[in-house]
Design an enzyme around this catalytic site. Structure first.
Site, PDB file in Angstrom:
ATOM      1  N   LYS A   1      28.819  -5.417 -24.313  1.00  0.00           N
ATOM      2  CA  LYS A   1      29.338  -5.747 -25.650  1.00  0.00           C
ATOM      3  C   LYS A   1      29.726  -7.221 -25.577  1.00  0.00           C
ATOM      4  O   LYS A   1      30.796  -7.570 -25.098  1.00  0.00           O
ATOM      5  CB  LYS A   1      30.552  -4.863 -25.979  1.00  0.00           C
ATOM      6  CG  LYS A   1      30.787  -4.659 -27.471  1.00  0.00           C
ATOM      7  CD  LYS A   1      31.051  -5.931 -28.274  1.00  0.00           C
ATOM      8  CE  LYS A   1      32.485  -6.402 -28.198  1.00  0.00           C
ATOM      9  NZ  LYS A   1      32.716  -7.680 -28.922  1.00  0.00           N
TER      10      LYS A   1
ATOM     11  N   GLY B   1      37.977 -11.566 -20.276  1.00  0.00           N
ATOM     12  CA  GLY B   1      38.553 -12.048 -21.527  1.00  0.00           C
ATOM     13  C   GLY B   1      40.010 -12.388 -21.332  1.00  0.00           C
ATOM     14  O   GLY B   1      40.453 -12.684 -20.216  1.00  0.00           O
TER      15      GLY B   1
ATOM     16  N   GLU C   1      38.777  -9.504 -15.417  1.00  0.00           N
ATOM     17  CA  GLU C   1      38.760 -10.943 -15.098  1.00  0.00           C
ATOM     18  C   GLU C   1      39.396 -11.643 -16.281  1.00  0.00           C
ATOM     19  O   GLU C   1      38.782 -11.748 -17.344  1.00  0.00           O
ATOM     20  CB  GLU C   1      37.315 -11.437 -14.923  1.00  0.00           C
ATOM     21  CG  GLU C   1      36.644 -11.006 -13.654  1.00  0.00           C
ATOM     22  CD  GLU C   1      37.349 -11.518 -12.414  1.00  0.00           C
ATOM     23  OE1 GLU C   1      38.069 -12.530 -12.492  1.00  0.00           O
ATOM     24  OE2 GLU C   1      37.200 -10.891 -11.362  1.00  0.00           O
TER      25      GLU C   1
ATOM     26  N   CYS D   1      37.767 -20.419 -17.970  1.00  0.00           N
ATOM     27  CA  CYS D   1      38.946 -19.679 -17.515  1.00  0.00           C
ATOM     28  C   CYS D   1      39.617 -20.307 -16.309  1.00  0.00           C
ATOM     29  O   CYS D   1      40.830 -20.268 -16.166  1.00  0.00           O
ATOM     30  CB  CYS D   1      38.566 -18.237 -17.188  1.00  0.00           C
ATOM     31  SG  CYS D   1      37.260 -18.136 -15.951  1.00  0.00           S
TER      32      CYS D   1
ATOM     33  N   GLU E   1      48.254 -20.039 -22.034  1.00  0.00           N
ATOM     34  CA  GLU E   1      46.887 -20.542 -21.869  1.00  0.00           C
ATOM     35  C   GLU E   1      46.396 -21.127 -23.192  1.00  0.00           C
ATOM     36  O   GLU E   1      46.417 -20.448 -24.213  1.00  0.00           O
ATOM     37  CB  GLU E   1      45.966 -19.380 -21.455  1.00  0.00           C
ATOM     38  CG  GLU E   1      44.556 -19.816 -21.150  1.00  0.00           C
ATOM     39  CD  GLU E   1      43.597 -18.642 -20.938  1.00  0.00           C
ATOM     40  OE1 GLU E   1      43.757 -17.603 -21.603  1.00  0.00           O
ATOM     41  OE2 GLU E   1      42.679 -18.779 -20.119  1.00  0.00           O
TER      42      GLU E   1
HETATM   43  P1  NDP Z   1      39.138 -11.787 -25.856  1.00  0.00           P
HETATM   44  O1  NDP Z   1      40.024 -11.094 -24.908  1.00  0.00           O
HETATM   45  O2  NDP Z   1      39.627 -12.043 -27.217  1.00  0.00           O
HETATM   46  O3  NDP Z   1      37.754 -11.003 -26.036  1.00  0.00           O
HETATM   47  C1  NDP Z   1      36.872 -10.728 -24.965  1.00  0.00           C
HETATM   48  C2  NDP Z   1      35.876  -9.654 -25.389  1.00  0.00           C
HETATM   49  O4  NDP Z   1      36.581  -8.431 -25.661  1.00  0.00           O
HETATM   50  C3  NDP Z   1      35.113  -9.957 -26.658  1.00  0.00           C
HETATM   51  O5  NDP Z   1      33.810  -9.413 -26.546  1.00  0.00           O
HETATM   52  C4  NDP Z   1      35.924  -9.224 -27.706  1.00  0.00           C
HETATM   53  O6  NDP Z   1      35.191  -8.949 -28.859  1.00  0.00           O
HETATM   54  C5  NDP Z   1      36.268  -7.953 -26.961  1.00  0.00           C
HETATM   55  N1  NDP Z   1      37.448  -7.241 -27.442  1.00  0.00           N
HETATM   56  C6  NDP Z   1      38.492  -7.715 -28.149  1.00  0.00           C
HETATM   57  N2  NDP Z   1      39.416  -6.732 -28.356  1.00  0.00           N
HETATM   58  C7  NDP Z   1      38.927  -5.616 -27.736  1.00  0.00           C
HETATM   59  C8  NDP Z   1      39.409  -4.278 -27.565  1.00  0.00           C
HETATM   60  N3  NDP Z   1      40.588  -3.894 -28.031  1.00  0.00           N
HETATM   61  N4  NDP Z   1      38.641  -3.399 -26.882  1.00  0.00           N
HETATM   62  C9  NDP Z   1      37.461  -3.772 -26.362  1.00  0.00           C
HETATM   63  N5  NDP Z   1      36.945  -5.008 -26.499  1.00  0.00           N
HETATM   64  C10 NDP Z   1      37.673  -5.938 -27.162  1.00  0.00           C
HETATM   65  O7  NDP Z   1      38.724 -13.152 -25.123  1.00  0.00           O
HETATM   66  P2  NDP Z   1      37.867 -14.344 -25.714  1.00  0.00           P
HETATM   67  O8  NDP Z   1      36.509 -13.864 -26.101  1.00  0.00           O
HETATM   68  O9  NDP Z   1      38.702 -15.081 -26.698  1.00  0.00           O
HETATM   69  O10 NDP Z   1      37.662 -15.236 -24.385  1.00  0.00           O
HETATM   70  C11 NDP Z   1      38.605 -16.144 -23.953  1.00  0.00           C
HETATM   71  C12 NDP Z   1      39.476 -15.540 -22.848  1.00  0.00           C
HETATM   72  O11 NDP Z   1      38.651 -15.101 -21.782  1.00  0.00           O
HETATM   73  C13 NDP Z   1      40.411 -16.559 -22.217  1.00  0.00           C
HETATM   74  O12 NDP Z   1      41.687 -15.992 -22.050  1.00  0.00           O
HETATM   75  C14 NDP Z   1      39.782 -16.842 -20.876  1.00  0.00           C
HETATM   76  O13 NDP Z   1      40.684 -17.297 -19.904  1.00  0.00           O
HETATM   77  C15 NDP Z   1      39.188 -15.534 -20.529  1.00  0.00           C
HETATM   78  N6  NDP Z   1      38.104 -15.683 -19.550  1.00  0.00           N
HETATM   79  C16 NDP Z   1      38.312 -15.277 -18.244  1.00  0.00           C
HETATM   80  C17 NDP Z   1      37.331 -15.470 -17.278  1.00  0.00           C
HETATM   81  C18 NDP Z   1      37.521 -15.006 -15.855  1.00  0.00           C
HETATM   82  O14 NDP Z   1      36.515 -14.865 -15.151  1.00  0.00           O
HETATM   83  N7  NDP Z   1      38.724 -14.761 -15.371  1.00  0.00           N
HETATM   84  C19 NDP Z   1      36.061 -16.129 -17.608  1.00  0.00           C
HETATM   85  C20 NDP Z   1      35.940 -16.486 -18.994  1.00  0.00           C
HETATM   86  C21 NDP Z   1      36.939 -16.267 -19.928  1.00  0.00           C
HETATM   87  P3  NDP Z   1      35.303  -9.969 -30.125  1.00  0.00           P
HETATM   88  O15 NDP Z   1      35.025 -11.332 -29.623  1.00  0.00           O
HETATM   89  O16 NDP Z   1      34.267  -9.478 -31.009  1.00  0.00           O
HETATM   90  O17 NDP Z   1      36.713  -9.824 -30.604  1.00  0.00           O
END
Ligand code: NDP
Length: 495
Positions: A194, A246, A269, A303, A399
């Site tokens: 997803k 995320g 992650e 990230c 962050e």
């Molecule tokens: P989000 O946590 O907002 O979203 C990540 C994914 O989860 C998206 O596909 C989102 O869909 C989906 N999502 C959101 N809510 C839910 C839910 N309740 N249940 C299931 N899926 C859900 O993160 P961002 O996309 O804004 O990415 C940025 C974040 O990711 C930053 O905090 C960054 O640090 C972190 N990150 C961490 C990495 C690591 O390896 N540690 C690497 C890269 C990023 P939708 O977008 O459609 O809402």
């Protein structure tokens, strides 16, 4: 402005009416609402995707389960490796197309899409392919006494967990999507991805290429949509594991949901508030280009990128003066123009979030340089350097995940360690110094899953990566991920 030409096949792909990718083909449910995909450099809607319902998700998960049971888990590890390598080859062949898709949807500077995202995706996939034949158990000699002369032996098997739900953020969708594909498929699992609603297109294209690579239909599926689509996926009884990348708040929610679903396996992650510590002996001129590049690559939406700079007080003024000059000279503009090094933020909600933090800093007169909102179309903000005097400042705690870097001076190493570790996050950190004795003493004290020395934001497939504290659960890459995608089965025999 000297923008590259958008390839014909990219234009054709973007213009399609996209559905989900299930069991080797597109699946379109006309009743599902559509979500706009906006180019962040122009604010123009360039495509739409389906907002996946529970029904579509269930069809995808069920197909992934059938393929897991009947095809993929039965295939020899060698054959699985060959197919993953073939996918890597096809990504290489279609590199420019994939790079352009990433740039159009994430606003990533085209050279970063080409040479970092797509090129490294190939390297990572080949690493995962090489692991398929290296998944092993062990033999064990039991110790408990034999009563009637019988003997015992034991061994362990590593078996794939089953169907993985791979939930991917918007910053590096192609690469993070491929990490999840590689982790799942190399261990014999199948996957339903997803992607983020903002950056879905490159992930759909990888799923198509996987079919061309001979990966069986149903091994890699993609459902598109918002967070709710991800929630449906976690709830599906066909899914055995969730692999999420995320933010921390979403990660915690997902972890709770997975636990409530009969302890579904989960790897997280998550975000970071990563420290870069510049000790007294650093040569600012030498380190600055590397520090700035690792901080502001993809507009700081990485990230592991540093967000907190700790600099020894003897070098504070020099760093601030020289870093400001570099940031002010950074060419900013269209990510399709290879001469720019800085582009737009990836999407509107994130742009608003970064503006909020910059306004806090502006109100308190903390901005040393940058942080300007550019007029005209696109989500452009100039790279900002912010001074922080108090470690309780929100810019030092939360962050921002954007082009904002906060800087503070420290007096000695004890104070430095206290300040670095005074954070809920523990993803990554770096120490910059040629005094290796000091560096080696600091490393074990830093609460972070990765520590770099004289470099930052450098991920390699052979080196485990993941967060301590609220930055995550589990490790990716190397062979460290294998534990998270397999179950150990213990077998004991009497003879
Ligand atoms: P989000 O946590 O907002 O979203 C990540 C994914 O989860 C998206 O596909 C989102 O869909 C989906 N999502 C959101 N809510 C839910 C839910 N309740 N249940 C299931 N899926 C859900 O993160 P961002 O996309 O804004 O990415 C940025 C974040 O990711 C930053 O905090 C960054 O640090 C972190 N990150 C961490 C990495 C690591 O390896 N540690 C690497 C890269 C990023 P939708 O977008 O459609 O809402």
């Amino acid at each position: 402005m000297n923008q590259i030409e958008i390839l014909e096949q990219v234009q054709e792909f973007v213009a399609r009416q996209h559905g989900h990718f299930i069991n080797g083909q597109y699946y379109l449910d006309q009743k599902e609402p559509r979500i706009d995909i906006t180019n962040p450099a122009t604010e123009k809607v360039i495509a739409t995707i389906a907002d996946g319902s529970a029904t579509s998700v269930e069809i995808a998960a069920k197909n992934a389960q059938d393929t897991f049971k009947n095809v993929w888990s039965k295939m020899s590890p060698y054959e699985r490796g060959l197919k993953l390598n073939k996918l890597a080859d096809l990504i290489e062949v279609n590199a420019e197309e994939l790079a352009q898709l990433e740039t159009l949807t994430a606003g990533k500077q085209i050279n970063i899409s080409r040479h970092l995202e797509v090129a490294q995706t190939v390297i990572f996939l080949r690493h995962f392919a090489s692991n398929t034949t290296k998944i092993e158990g062990k033999t064990i000699q039991p110790s408990l006494p034999s009563m009637q002369g019988e003997q015992y032996t034991a061994f362990t098997l590593r078996q794939p967990v089953g169907v993985v739900a791979g939930i991917v953020p918007w910053n590096f969708s192609l690469m993070i999507g491929a990490w999840k594909i590689g982790s799942a498929l190399s261990t014999g699992c199948t996957i339903v991805l997803k992607p983020s609603e903002f950056t879905t297109l490159s992930v759909l294209r990888i799923a198509e290429l996987a079919i061309e690579a001979g990966i069986p239909a149903g091994a890699i599926n993609v459902v598109t949509g918002l967070g709710l689509t991800g929630q449906h996926l976690i709830d599906s009884s066909s899914v055995q594991k969730v692999s999420f990348t995320g933010s921390v708040p979403t990660g915690i929610r997902i972890g709770q949901q997975a636990m409530q679903n009969d302890l579904k396996r989960v790897s997280l992650e998550l975000g970071g508030k990563n420290a870069a510590a510049l000790l007294a002996d650093v040569n600012i001129d030498e380190i600055l280009p590397i520090l700035i590049q690792s901080t502001f690559v993809h507009q700081g939406q990485v990230c592991a990128a540093p967000e907190r700079i700790f600099v020894h007080q003897s070098k504070y003024q020099e760093l601030v003066t020289k870093a400001s000059a570099v940031l002010e000279s950074m060419p900013i503009g269209s990510p399709l123009d290879p001469s720019n090094v800085f582009g737009p933020l990836s999407n509107k909600p994130h742009y608003e979030k970064v503006k909020y933090y910059l306004n806090l800093a502006k109100e308190k007169g903390q901005i040393l340089t940058g942080g300007e909102i550019l007029d005209g179309e696109g989500y452009y903000i100039t790279p900002a350097l912010v001074k922080v005097d108090d470690v309780n400042d929100p810019l030092f705690i939360e962050e921002t995940f954007g082009p904002v870097i906060s800087v503070i001076a420290f007096e000695d190493e004890d104070q430095l360690i206290d300040m670095i570790n005074d954070s809920r996050f523990g993803l990554a950190a770096s120490v910059w110094s040629n005094d290796m004795s000091k560096v080696m003493r600091l490393i074990p004290k830093i609460e972070a899953g990765s520590v770099w020395v004289n470099m930052h934001t450098f991920l390699d497939p052979a080196v485990p990566f993941g967060g301590m504290k609220a930055s995550g659960l589990g490790r990716e890459f190397s062979d460290a991920y294998i534990d998270d995608y397999t179950e150990i089965k213990s077998v004991m025999m009497r003879f």
